[in-house]
Design an enzyme around this catalytic site. Structure first.
Site, short mmCIF file in Angstrom:
data_model
loop_
_atom_site.label_atom_id
_atom_site.label_comp_id
_atom_site.label_asym_id
_atom_site.label_seq_id
_atom_site.Cartn_x
_atom_site.Cartn_y
_atom_site.Cartn_z
N LYS A 104 0.83 -1.21 0.00
CA LYS A 104 0.00 0.00 0.00
C LYS A 104 0.86 1.26 0.00
CE LYS A 104 -3.87 1.80 2.85
NZ LYS A 104 -3.27 2.64 3.89
N SER A 139 6.72 9.50 12.36
CA SER A 139 5.70 9.26 11.35
C SER A 139 6.32 9.30 9.96
CB SER A 139 4.59 10.32 11.44
OG SER A 139 3.75 10.27 10.30
N ASP A 166 1.42 -0.52 12.16
CA ASP A 166 0.20 -1.04 11.54
C ASP A 166 -0.16 -2.43 12.06
OD1 ASP A 166 -0.29 1.20 10.04
OD2 ASP A 166 0.76 0.45 8.27
N LYS A 222 -5.31 6.75 14.78
CA LYS A 222 -5.40 6.05 13.50
C LYS A 222 -6.85 6.14 13.00
CE LYS A 222 -1.18 4.63 12.78
NZ LYS A 222 -0.48 4.99 11.54
#
Length: 432
Positions: free
Chosen positions: A21, A165, A314, A341
């Site tokens: 992704k 991040s 994740d 999230k």
């Protein structure tokens, strides 16, 4: 509603998971600002990546897609033009945050909007550091979408990041490429480096220091279209790897998976907890690739701290599930990022696993999970809360149940893995 059924004889077989992704998003964006065609193979056709594709088309980029093959006809930075309407981000935080950096230096104004979930997610973390580069982004009073980007000339800067991040880092890199001189971006902790690796492939001049935290970005007025072979997404593969680890009798192989070291935290967790993990490296094109085989075994508890979080962010819902199946008490700390999230993933993981009878305590920045071999089911109805990763984690958890369960809001899973239930059925030996 989706019916979730157990796997009494385990999961078996070999599977190629969808394209990564993160890399699919970035290949589209870099192709859009490059000169010449970029051909992307094994592109992820999930809703998030299609949001990026649609946004770039609205910005004047010609893109053709046939299944998992995408051709981006790039015309350089000047090929991006103002959209007549606000750009629709859907549920995609990656699209939103990276486009803020990409568009900060373009000579036009752009507004970004998304779905209800995305409008709750924090965006000051990008808007504020962009100001150090001369960028201007106007957000809601709550620091969320909608966001209006006032494109203008940018300048070089040195910036010390305040959050770990990869999305924020990537946005700043995309802005720095448009400055007239070199910029330096310093991370708190090393995060996934797909943007840096791919930019080098497209001809940009940027370097990462030996500390793996300091990135120097030089201006890139001309990037050049490339052919990108997107590897299998480790975050998608992780659901089946964890399933094989927790369901007795299982043995599963996932092929051609991305093994970038900034993403492989879940493999280290599986090994530390006692699962049988075999990795077979494959030839690579920029990113490390390999086949991963996992089989069931008794699991030990684990302690996860802040230093491990960036390579696991994740997969932390899956780590909680592994801990729920281990013999002892596990702790996850330093993961406050989970609160912002698609959902508050600390709260949603805790509430849903409790329905399965798991003893779990919420912490401000993590969880304490007391594992046990058999759960005392409290209800037969689970919900994804509209969060794709929570939905898939629950489908994996249900494999250990002794009865069928139902999952509300299963459609959220299509955000990142449209064929998830078909692939799960394949490994269970079911016909779909």
């Amino acid at each position: 509603m989706q019916t979730l059924t157990p796997a009494p004889t385990g999961l078996h077989g070999t599977l190629a998971v969808p394209g990564d992704k993160s890399i699919s998003h970035r290949a589209l964006m870099l192709g859009a600002i490059s000169e010449g065609d970029t051909t992307i193979h094994h592109f992820l056709t999930g809703e998030d990546c299609l949001s990026t594709l649609g946004a770039l088309q609205a910005l004047g980029v010609k893109i053709e897609r046939q299944g998992e093959t995408v051709v981006v006809h790039g015309q350089g930075w000047a090929g991006l033009t103002a959209s007549a309407h606000p750009l629709e981000m859907g549920n995609s935080g990656t699209t939103t945050r990276l486009l803020m950096g990409l568009l900060a230096g373009r000579p036009f104004q752009t507004t970004l909007q998304g779905d209800q979930s995305l409008h709750r997610r924090p965006m000051r973390r990008v808007a504020e550091p962009l100001r150090h580069f001369g960028g201007e982004v106007r957000l809601s009073p709550q620091g969320t979408l909608p966001a209006t980007i006032f494109g203008q000339p940018l300048h070089a800067a040195t910036y010390q990041m305040t959050v770990a991040s990869a999305q924020v880092k990537s946005a700043l890199i995309l802005a720095a490429l448009q400055a007239p001189g070199p910029s330096t971006i310093i991370e708190q902790l090393p995060t996934r480096n797909h943007t840096e690796l791919m930019l080098q492939q497209f001809g940009a001049n940027l370097t990462t220091a030996a500390d793996q935290r300091t990135i120097t970005v030089h201006p890139a007025p001309h990037l050049h279209g490339q052919t990108v072979q997107v590897p299998g997404d480790l975050s998608s593969a992780a659901f089946f790897l964890v399933a094989a680890a927790i369901v007795p009798g299982s043995n599963v192989t996932l092929t051609q998976v991305n093994l970038n070291p900034t993403r492989t935290g879940i493999l280290r967790v599986l090994q530390a907890m006692g699962a049988s993990v075999t990795i077979t490296p494959r030839a690579n094109q920029g990113e490390l690739l390999g086949d991963i085989t996992v089989s069931h075994g008794p699991l030990r508890p684990i302690q996860i701290g802040a230093a491990e979080i960036p390579a696991l962010i994740d997969e932390l819902p899956l780590v909680a599930l592994l801990a729920a199946c281990a013999d002892g008490t596990s702790e996850i700390r330093g993961a406050a990022e989970l609160r912002v999230k698609e959902t508050d993933r600390i709260a949603t993981v805790a509430s849903e696993l409790r329905k399965l009878g798991v003893a779990i305590e919420e912490l401000p920045d993590g969880m304490i999970i007391t594992g046990q071999p058999n759960w005392a089911l409290q209800t037969s109805t689970l919900t994804s809360h509209g969060d794709h990763r929570i939905g898939m984690m629950l489908a994996v958890a249900a494999l250990k149940a002794h009865q069928s369960l139902t999952l509300a809001e299963p459609e959220a899973i299509a955000i990142s893995y449209p064929t998830f239930f078909r692939d799960l059925a394949q490994l269970k030996g079911e016909e779909r």
